[in-house]
Each structure stands twice: as structure tokens, then as C-alpha cells.
Design an enzyme around this catalytic site. Structure first.
Site, short mmCIF file in Angstrom:
data_model
loop_
_atom_site.label_atom_id
_atom_site.label_comp_id
_atom_site.label_asym_id
_atom_site.label_seq_id
_atom_site.Cartn_x
_atom_site.Cartn_y
_atom_site.Cartn_z
N PRO A 56 48.34 -20.81 -11.35
CA PRO A 56 49.60 -20.20 -10.88
C PRO A 56 49.32 -18.83 -10.27
O PRO A 56 48.55 -18.03 -10.81
CB PRO A 56 50.43 -20.09 -12.16
CG PRO A 56 49.87 -21.14 -13.08
CD PRO A 56 48.41 -21.19 -12.78
N GLY A 65 48.58 -13.08 -13.31
CA GLY A 65 47.54 -12.41 -14.07
C GLY A 65 46.59 -13.33 -14.80
O GLY A 65 46.08 -12.99 -15.87
N LEU A 66 46.28 -14.51 -14.22
CA LEU A 66 45.35 -15.45 -14.84
C LEU A 66 44.04 -15.53 -14.07
O LEU A 66 43.29 -16.49 -14.19
CB LEU A 66 45.98 -16.84 -14.95
CG LEU A 66 47.22 -16.94 -15.84
CD1 LEU A 66 47.75 -18.37 -15.88
CD2 LEU A 66 46.91 -16.45 -17.26
N GLY A 102 43.34 -15.82 -10.80
CA GLY A 102 43.21 -16.85 -9.77
C GLY A 102 42.33 -16.45 -8.61
O GLY A 102 41.56 -17.27 -8.09
N SER A 114 39.77 -14.17 -8.56
CA SER A 114 38.36 -14.12 -8.93
C SER A 114 37.81 -15.51 -9.23
O SER A 114 36.61 -15.75 -9.08
CB SER A 114 38.14 -13.19 -10.13
OG SER A 114 38.88 -13.62 -11.25
N ASP A 119 37.56 -10.38 -16.13
CA ASP A 119 37.82 -11.71 -15.58
C ASP A 119 36.54 -12.34 -15.04
O ASP A 119 36.27 -13.53 -15.25
CB ASP A 119 38.85 -11.63 -14.46
CG ASP A 119 40.14 -10.99 -14.89
OD1 ASP A 119 40.25 -10.62 -16.08
OD2 ASP A 119 41.04 -10.83 -14.05
#
Length: 593
Positions: free
Chosen positions: A379, A383-384, A386, A388, A434
């Protein structure tokens, strides 16, 4: 040894003039390689008297200066001078005083798109001589090769072992007859010959073994992502075997894609202190990922997609001629033209930036054409990690394609590389967390203390046992804001030494150490308490306006139903731990009614 008669027409033909990959003579390939871009002032070919006429005819037919074919005068195997003596003869008779490149003319090369200019660029970047090497394939024996042991940081060859006995070294890096020598090294050849009167000892492998191990000259190694086979060392059966192997390998590589995935990241504790010399624990989750595929291209094509609204771009293709097109413009042009493009093409900019940065890292690895495709179900803007993930997956593909190993680009350095792609090429402000998790995968404890970062350039990264995790849940907004804006002015306050921010980052580190202990002892109540404290501390530093109403609403709902909760990233999602999942479901159903 030709019992079939199929090769009778090649009787007496020098091995350098035998057909190579694609039917082209082996020497034709090398002549085209060194001649096409006018990189050399002169090219010389050294042979013996027995084969001189063959090379004279070849030179006349291929626009090679006949006067540059050097005849060493020998006519028999017993009367040969030796490779080093032949090289010294060419240098002395032609009065060469400049840097030189030495290549075996009878050496098969698996990569027919080889770019010699990249070798020269690497050579000029190092303060010493150069030896080309490659990683041997399974089944190749190190006892028949010159084996090098190379420092991964400096690329200096620490030891050169000519045809070592089994078990002497664990290195699988084979040197080939492909060298660059500084002008100041050339006088060493006469001294080496004086020390080696026996022709059997006058091989190029013995020369480099002497230069590296005994003379301690600075010799650097450049790894190429292709195989080499010196035909002068093998018989007919081995020649046909290697020719078939390389030809098949080339055909297979053109159509077989390399696919790599990198997964979404969830910050469990300590974030966002990774960018402030703090400590964090984070994990990768298999629910969401970015997948990149790389296929070798047979033609030089560069194509971008037409401009679409950002949300529409979930699948893109970028084709590059060995990334030369990206690096053919200067950095200002790249930033202005390509970054502006990014506003519309989403993840395509990440592929472009990764290719450019990778080219800067490994332009010495050879030239090959490739097509990149990407897809992602992570999504966006919650902040997940995506962005990187796309960079990380692209880097994995490029490493496989160019045969870059963990020793060439170790995991901690790889995480730095991914961050640099985003920060230096695309001006994305972020920390290392991350990238570390996407490189290591799984559950990782990370210490980014200033002392570690200053000393090594990276932190301490310790993988943890995933089985020690309790059941966690994740929720995210369907229509988030740009996660890149969430950090606000906290970084500037930290740089200015704001005591509240400085102390908060130290507190995040302490919470992380506490969470590590809680995970190892499976103290879920303690972990839940620390998660709540992590969010409260973040809220006190960033403020409600920065966190945004969407994030605050999700946190409020989670706490309303008895769950510990925190932000797993820069905003747009929340991570929770509910100690009584039955109560959570029951309360939720009651609230729904």
C-alpha cells in the site's frame, strides 16, 4: 585428436584463430573489442615464427597493422621463450614507455557485449596494476587457475596463487590473462626473467604471483560477470565443450528472467530513531512485497512509460543499454529531467535511480544490456517502506545479473547503498532501518549509535528469532497523506541540539533494548507496555498536527478495544498487540451493534 574429421580443416590453425562464441574467431572478438572505440594508441600481437604467417594473413584481412605483429623467432615448443619473455620482447623492441594492457588472444569470453572501456576506467581509478578475475562456476577446478584473494573494500589483491593445490585457499576467484600494467612496473619484467631462467617458470601467472606476493606491488582486482577459458591450455574435446557451454549460456541468459522480491517493513520498536543514532527492532512481512524482474536484452533500447496519474502506475518497464544512457548525462541533467519525470511515473524513478547508482558502484563489472520490470502490492504512502522495497528488489536483480556477491557488496553496505539511492538521487529523507530489514529479512535488532556509524559506516544488525514474536495486527488508511511529510522539523531540531528531541531519541533506544529483552523472555505484557510508550513518546516529540488525524483515529480505536498500538513507519498505518484477542473481537462486535 579429431576422430570425426569435422575439424580437419582447422589443422595447424593457431588457437586464437579458431571459431569462438557465435562463430566469430576468438581473435576477431578481441580485436573488435580493443579497436572499436579508439581507446589505445597502438595494438601489438606477439606470436612465434611457426604461426607468424597465419597471423600475417589475418592482420591483412582485418585491417590490423602487419608491422605490429611481433615475431619472437621460436619454431618449436622446446625452443619457446615463454609468455613473459614474449611480453618483454614486445615492450623492448617497440620501446613502449606507457601503461599497457595485456590480453590472451586465444581466450574465450562468455559475454559478447563486453565493454573494455569499463576496464580502463577502473584501472585509472586505482593507484596500481590491474588483474581481471571472475568467479568460477561449479565444476571448475582451482588447481588449473591463478586464484586471487581480494580485499572487498579496497579491491586490492592480497594474495595470488598460481594453480594452488586443493585446500590451500577457499577463494573461487580465478584470474585470467587480462591485465593492465603501469609504466613504472614494466622494468620489473626483465628482473623477473633474470630470476627465472627456466622457460616453464616464465608464465604470466608466475609473474603476478611474484609481483603480488614477493614484490608487494599494489595490484587491484576487477571482477567481471562472465566466464573465461584459455583455449591454449586445452585439447579439442575441451575446446568444443567450452565453446558449446558458453554459446548455450549466452542463449539461455537472453531469455531467462531474474526475479527478486523485497518485503514490506513493520517497525516494532524504537522508530523513528534510526535516523537519529537510536536503536530499533523491525520485521519484514510476507503479506506485501515489491517484485522486480530483469531480463538480458539483445538490443540497445531505452523506453519509459507515458505519463499516467500516480495511482495508476503499478507496473512499469525500463530498458537500458548497460545504464550508459543514464550516466551519459551529467548529474544536474539527471536530477532535473528524471526526477521531474518521477512525479508521474511512481516507481519507475526508483528503477532509474538504482541503475544509475549501481553503475557508479560497478561500472567495472562489464557491459550488458537488460530490461527491468517491477510490480508491487505494498500500500502506498502508509509508511511500510514501499519505495525502498522497489530499490532493494532492483538491487538484488542487478547483483545476480552482474554476478556481484555478498563479499563484493556486504549486507550492511548494501543497506547504505539503498538509502543513498533514495537520499542522494531522489532527495528522500529517511533512515537506515527499512533498508537493513529488507536486506537481512525477518526480525532484526538494529543499533545506529554514533560511535558505530562513525567507526564502520553502519550500525550493528542482529537477526532475531521470528518464532519469539506474539500475534500482531496491522491496519492502514485507505486514503493516506504523503508519508514523507510526517517527520516535520524534528530532524532540524535534533541537529540543533534541542534537548527534548535528543533525550527522546535516547529514550527510543532504551525502549528498544527493553523490547528485545521482552521478546527473548516472551513477556508480551511488557512488550505491549513498551509499544504504548513508544507511541506516546513519539506523539510528545512530533505533536498531533504532525501525526495527523487519520493516524490518531486509528490509535484511538485500537486502545478503545484494549490493544497496545504504535506507528510501524512514518504514518498511515498502525501496528497492534492485543493480549486478549477474544476480548478484542467481543468488544468490537458489541461496538458495531
Amino acid at each position: 585428436n579429431d576422430g570425426t574429421g569435422l575439424y580437419s580443416h582447422l589443422t595447424g590453425v593457431p588457437k586464437a584463430l579458431l571459431p569462438g562464441v557465435g562463430g566469430k574467431k576468438i581473435l576477431d572478438f578481441w580485436w573488435e573489442t580493443v579497436n572499436t572505440r579508439q581507446l589505445f594508441s597502438e595494438v601489438y600481437l606477439v606470436t612465434n615464427a611457426d604461426k607468424y604467417k597465419h597471423y600475417e594473413r589475418w592482420a591483412t584481412a582485418n585491417d590490423f597493422p602487419v608491422e605490429n605483429v611481433v615475431n619472437d623467432g621460436s619454431t618449436t615448443l622446446e625452443g619457446r621463450l615463454g609468455a613473459v619473455a614474449d611480453l618483454e620482447l614486445a615492450i623492448r623492441s617497440r620501446r613502449l614507455r606507457d601503461d599497457i594492457m595485456v590480453i590472451a588472444g586465444d581466450m574465450l569470453c562468455a559475454d559478447q557485449n563486453f565493454d573494455i572501456a569499463q576496464v580502463l576506467r577502473f584501472f585509472r581509478s586505482k593507484p596500481g596494476d590491474l588483474a581481471i578475475y571472475y568467479e568460477m562456476e561449479e565444476g571448475e577446478s582451482s588447481t588449473s587457475r591463478g586464484i586471487v584473494e581480494v580485499c572487498p573494500e579496497s579491491h586490492r589483491i592480497m594474495h595470488f596463487l598460481e594453480k594452488p593445490a586443493a585446500g590451500v585457499t577457499g577463494s573461487r576467484l580465478a584470474s585470467v590473462v587480462f591485465y593492465c600494467l603501469r609504466s613504472q612496473t614494466l622494468p620489473c619484467l626483465a628482473r623477473f626473467l633474470a630470476l627465472r631462467p627456466r622457460v616453464e617458470d616464465r608464465t604470466l601467472g608466475r609473474l603476478w604471483e611474484w609481483l603480488v606476493n614477493e614484490e608487494k606491488l599494489p595490484v587491484y582486482g576487477m571482477k567481471l560477470p562472465t566466464g573465461f577459458q584459455l583455449i591454449g591450455q586445452v585439447g579439442l574435446s575441451d575446446y568444443t565443450k567450452w565453446l558449446a557451454h558458453y554459446s548455450t549460456k549466452q542463449q539461455e541468459s537472453l531469455g531467462k528472467p531474474i526475479r527478486s522480491r523485497s518485503y514490506a517493513r513493520v517497525g516494532l520498536m524504537g522508530n523513528p530513531s534510526d535516523g537519529f543514532h537510536g536503536k530499533t527492532i523491525a520485521l519484514s512481512i510476507a503479506n506485501f512485497w515489491a517484485e522486480v524482474s530483469l531480463t538480458e536484452s539483445s538490443t540497445l533500447v531505452s523506453r519509459t512509460l507515458p505519463a499516467f496519474p500516480l495511482k495508476a502506475v503499478q507496473n512499469a518497464i525500463i530498458t537500458h543499454p548497460s545504464t550508459d544512457e543514464l550516466t551519459g548525462v551529467n548529474e544536474t541533467e539527471f536530477h532535473q529531467e528524471h526526477v521531474c519525470l518521477c512525479r508521474y511515473l511512481g516507481g519507475l524513478r526508483l528503477l532509474q535511480a538504482t541503475c544509475k547508482k549501481f553503475y557508479q558502484f560497478c561500472s567495472k563489472q562489464g557491459k550488458q544490456n537488460f530490461t527491468l520490470k517491477y510490480d508491487t502490492n505494498i500500500p502506498r504512502q502508509v509508511g511500510l517502506a514501499g519505495s525502498s522495497a522497489i530499490v532493494s528488489a532492483t538491487l538484488k536483480c542487478l547483483m545476480k545479473f552482474f554476478n556481484i556477491t555478498d563479499s563484493d557488496l556486504p549486507k550492511p553496505v548494501r543497506a547504505n547503498f539503498i538509502l543513498n539511492v533514495e537520499s542522494e538521487e531522489l532527495f528522500i529523507t529517511a533512515g537506515l532501518q527499512d533498508r537493513v530489514v529488507q536486506v537481512y529479512e525477518g526480525l532484526v535488532y538494529m543499533d545506529f549509535s554514533k560511535a558505530l556509524m562513525d567507526d564502520k559506516g553502519y550500525g550493528e544488525y542482529i537477526p532475531m528469532d521470528m518464532s519469539c514474536l506474539p500475534p500482531l495486527w496491522l491496519a492502514y488508511l485507505g486514503d493516506p497523506s504523503d508519508s514523507g511529510r510526517i517527520h516535520s522539523d524534528v530532524r532540524q531540531r535534533w541537529l540543533n541540539g534541542d534537548p527534548d528531541v535528543v533525550e527522546a531519541m535516547k529514550s527510543f533506544a532504551e525502549l528498544t533494548d527493553g523490547a528485545r529483552d521482552a521478546l527473548q523472555s516472551r513477556d508480551w505484557a511488557r512488550l505491549a507496555e513498551l509499544m504504548d510508550r513508544n507511541f506516546d513518546l513519539r506523539r510528545s516529540v512530533y505533536g498531533d498536527e504532525c501525526l495527523g488525524q487519520g493516524n490518531l483515529k486509528m490509535v484511538q480505536l485500537a486502545k478503545q478495544f484494549g490493544s497496545a498500538v504504535k506507528l510501524p513507519g512514518s504514518g498511515g498505518a498502525v501496528l497492534g498487540l492485543c493480549l486478549d484477542s477474544h476480548k478484542l473481537v467481543r468488544d468490537y462486535m458489541l461496538g458495531w451493534k
